[in-house]
Every structure is written in structure tokens, then in C-alpha cells.
Write a protein that holds these residues in place. Sequence first.
Motif, PDB file in Angstrom:
ATOM      1  N   GLN A  35      11.946  12.543   1.701  1.00  7.50           N
ATOM      2  CA  GLN A  35      13.284  13.127   1.755  1.00  7.50           C
ATOM      3  C   GLN A  35      14.357  12.039   1.808  1.00  7.50           C
ATOM      4  O   GLN A  35      15.473  12.229   1.325  1.00  7.50           O
ATOM      5  N   CYS A  36      14.012  10.902   2.402  1.00  7.14           N
ATOM      6  CA  CYS A  36      14.963   9.784   2.472  1.00  7.14           C
ATOM      7  C   CYS A  36      14.525   8.588   1.610  1.00  7.14           C
ATOM      8  O   CYS A  36      15.367   7.853   1.091  1.00  7.14           O
ATOM      9  N   HIS A  37      13.205   8.409   1.474  1.00  5.81           N
ATOM     10  CA  HIS A  37      12.682   7.197   0.834  1.00  5.81           C
ATOM     11  C   HIS A  37      12.069   7.496  -0.535  1.00  5.81           C
ATOM     12  O   HIS A  37      11.074   6.880  -0.925  1.00  5.81           O
ATOM     13  N   GLU A  38      12.663   8.386  -1.264  1.00  2.00           N
ATOM     14  CA  GLU A  38      12.110   8.762  -2.560  1.00  2.00           C
ATOM     15  C   GLU A  38      12.084   7.581  -3.538  1.00  2.00           C
ATOM     16  O   GLU A  38      11.199   7.466  -4.379  1.00  2.00           O
ATOM     17  N   GLU A  39      13.069   6.679  -3.404  1.00  2.00           N
ATOM     18  CA  GLU A  39      13.123   5.544  -4.327  1.00  2.00           C
ATOM     19  C   GLU A  39      11.908   4.637  -4.176  1.00  2.00           C
ATOM     20  O   GLU A  39      11.440   4.029  -5.147  1.00  2.00           O
ATOM     21  N   ASN A  40      11.358   4.555  -2.959  1.00  2.00           N
ATOM     22  CA  ASN A  40      10.159   3.745  -2.763  1.00  2.00           C
ATOM     23  C   ASN A  40       8.978   4.334  -3.516  1.00  2.00           C
ATOM     24  O   ASN A  40       8.174   3.610  -4.108  1.00  2.00           O
ATOM     25  N   ALA A  41       8.866   5.663  -3.471  1.00  2.00           N
ATOM     26  CA  ALA A  41       7.779   6.323  -4.191  1.00  2.00           C
ATOM     27  C   ALA A  41       7.917   6.125  -5.695  1.00  2.00           C
ATOM     28  O   ALA A  41       6.925   5.936  -6.409  1.00  2.00           O
ATOM     29  N   GLU A  42       9.142   6.157  -6.183  1.00  2.00           N
ATOM     30  CA  GLU A  42       9.371   5.956  -7.613  1.00  2.00           C
ATOM     31  C   GLU A  42       9.055   4.519  -8.024  1.00  2.00           C
ATOM     32  O   GLU A  42       8.483   4.278  -9.084  1.00  2.00           O
ATOM     33  N   ASN A  43       9.417   3.567  -7.177  1.00  2.00           N
ATOM     34  CA  ASN A  43       9.202   2.162  -7.507  1.00  2.00           C
ATOM     35  C   ASN A  43       7.730   1.781  -7.545  1.00  2.00           C
ATOM     36  O   ASN A  43       7.354   0.787  -8.178  1.00  2.00           O
ATOM     37  N   MET A  44       6.880   2.560  -6.855  1.00  2.00           N
ATOM     38  CA  MET A  44       5.460   2.237  -6.812  1.00  2.00           C
ATOM     39  C   MET A  44       4.594   3.343  -7.420  1.00  2.00           C
ATOM     40  O   MET A  44       3.380   3.383  -7.219  1.00  2.00           O
ATOM     41  N   ALA A  45       5.199   4.201  -8.217  1.00  2.00           N
ATOM     42  CA  ALA A  45       4.487   5.366  -8.762  1.00  2.00           C
ATOM     43  C   ALA A  45       3.304   4.974  -9.646  1.00  2.00           C
ATOM     44  O   ALA A  45       2.339   5.731  -9.758  1.00  2.00           O
ATOM     45  N   HIS A 127       2.303 -10.512  -1.027  1.00  2.00           N
ATOM     46  CA  HIS A 127       2.196  -9.246  -1.760  1.00  2.00           C
ATOM     47  C   HIS A 127       3.372  -8.315  -1.453  1.00  2.00           C
ATOM     48  O   HIS A 127       3.896  -8.307  -0.335  1.00  2.00           O
ATOM     49  N   LYS A 128       3.748  -7.520  -2.445  1.00  2.99           N
ATOM     50  CA  LYS A 128       4.754  -6.478  -2.291  1.00  2.99           C
ATOM     51  C   LYS A 128       4.094  -5.131  -2.619  1.00  2.99           C
ATOM     52  O   LYS A 128       3.439  -4.991  -3.646  1.00  2.99           O
ATOM     53  N   VAL A 129       4.287  -4.160  -1.719  1.00  2.00           N
ATOM     54  CA  VAL A 129       3.604  -2.870  -1.866  1.00  2.00           C
ATOM     55  C   VAL A 129       4.452  -1.866  -2.625  1.00  2.00           C
ATOM     56  O   VAL A 129       3.951  -1.138  -3.490  1.00  2.00           O
ATOM     57  N   HIS A 130       5.737  -1.796  -2.328  1.00  2.00           N
ATOM     58  CA  HIS A 130       6.586  -0.763  -2.926  1.00  2.00           C
ATOM     59  C   HIS A 130       7.078  -1.162  -4.315  1.00  2.00           C
ATOM     60  O   HIS A 130       8.261  -1.043  -4.644  1.00  2.00           O
ATOM     61  N   VAL A 131       6.160  -1.663  -5.135  1.00  2.00           N
ATOM     62  CA  VAL A 131       6.482  -2.059  -6.506  1.00  2.00           C
ATOM     63  C   VAL A 131       5.328  -1.639  -7.417  1.00  2.00           C
ATOM     64  O   VAL A 131       4.197  -1.469  -6.963  1.00  2.00           O
TER      65      VAL A 131
END
Length: 318
Positions: A35-45, A127-131
Motif C-alpha cells: 500500500q505504501c511500498h509498491e514502487e519497491n515491488a515494481e523495481n524488483m518484479a 548486493h541490492k535486493v529491491h532491483v
Amino acid sequence: MRIRNAVVALGLCLCGLVGSAWAAVDAQASKACLQCHEENAENMAKSAHSVAADARTPTCVSCHGASGKHAGNPTEAKPDRLFSGKSALPAADASAVCLDCHEKDTKRALWAASAHPAADVGCGNCHKVHVNRDRALAKTTQSEVCFACHKEQRTQISKPSRHPLAEGKMACSDCHNVHGSAGPKLARRDTTNDTCYTCHAEKRGPFAHAHEPVTEDCAICHNPHGSAIPGMLKVRAPILCNQCHTPHVTGELGAVGGQRGVFPPAAPGQGTPAITSGTTGKNVVNIWQGRSCMNCHTQVHGSNNPSATNPTPQFMFR
């Protein structure tokens, strides 16, 4: 025996049901994060951490904890586990979260004894996870991640004689296991030589006439990260060779072929020039110029020549 097997089977089923139930709870809780962090899900889809069909795929809760207070009041409370910023977990604790899933891989079995955790370097430092594309996992960008700390190697890999990292044909992880190794300098194999032989198999031998430094450690003569000298040698020959071998005597003359006394006529005070029609190939030109010692000793990595006649193959002649 049958009763014991039945009890074990029942226990496994219950564990499976409980595990599935917890996974469902985590997945449901993680939906609230979007609901708040949707951009993170999109960046690591498209990353390995977002494969919905894989039961091993982690959720937000898997890494950041249940974070109930944060979900109830996001502006006042932070998630239970943060991996960046002032409230980030210590490197060891942050890595422990990753290892809950990733320590099952044999490549990370020696992480605890490696140089990186000892230097307070954690998984999140590289490492970066949300990518969708982790720079540490791609050959073309991995070396830049390593060079952020390893400045000396950045300089060496830019020298004329080097491995093709800049072209993306190799990466640091082709030679090093950054997650821990039984070899020196986090080498992928147990020894430096075994690591080099994964590509340079022709140098492995065994040879009938071995060259001791070659069998001991390739890094005695070579700098694997790069050198200004061809062949990634640490020092140009014959200086490199003379660190172990007594140099040939050639009339006490210097290295330059145009120097007086090397070729006819003889220099003042010199009976004959160093090189004449009657001299052998052991002269200042062959010793100091061209490929230097390798002008004659061509098989420096070892020889299988069975000849017993002079020049004998134990001197690394062809």
C-alpha cells in the motif's frame, strides 16, 4: 516400527501444514506493505526474489520481520529490521537474515570464516535486493562493485597486460569466491594454481622437467590483476629470473645492443667484442632484449622433452 513411522509421517505433515499456514500469513501481511511500498515491488518484479510460482520466494516479512508497529503507524515506527540508513542492522545480523535462505548453497558454506564478515562487510554492502538487476551478479558491472573497496586492484586491472574484465568476458568471481574459500585470497579453488588451471589447463602438467616456482604458486612470477609487463609478469626478465637464478656473464656489458663493444668493433680496452661470428647465443642481446631469458628458455612452465643431449631439457629449452 510401523507406529514410529506413522508418528514421524504425522509430524512432518503437521510441520508442513504449520509452515504453509505461516507462509500464507506472511504473504498476506506483505500485501499490506505494498500500500505504501509498491514502487519497491515494481523495481524488483523480475528478480529472483519475486517469482510467485516458487515456494521459496521470500516475502517482505521474511526479510523485514512482521513489523506490526510500523504497519499500524508508519510515520512513528520503523520496520523490525532495516538494512540501510541510521537504524540499519549491524552487518553480521543483516547477513544472518540473508543466510536464513542462502546458507544452504555450498558456495556460502565458508562465509563465517571469510575476510568479508571479519571486516564488517555484509551482504547488503555488495548486493541490492529491491532491483531487477543486481550489479554484483552481472559480469559487466560486478568488478565496479568490488573496486569500491579494492582500489589497488582497480588500478592494476587498467594496466596494458590484464584479464578481460573491462570487456565483460571475466568477472572477479571467476577467480574468487567472495562468500568464503579454503584457498588463499578467497580463491575459488584450494590453491592459487588450481584456480589458474581452470582456464590455463596447458600449464598444469605434470611435466617431465618441472619449473619449481610454477608448481608452487603462479603468483610468484605473475600479478593476476594486471601489469605493465607482457604476460602479467611482476618484473620484466631477466630481472625477474635473476631473483632466483644467477645471471649469465657476458663480458660485463650492458643491455643496449648499440652500446660500444657489443658488436664489432671492440671498445677501447676490450680484446674482442661480446658478439662475434664465433660466439654462442649466450650474449647480452639475447639475455636483455626481445623475450630475454625466454629467447632460449622457451618452456618456462615445464618441458616434456625426453632428450638427454645438450642443451638438456631440464633447463627449459624446447
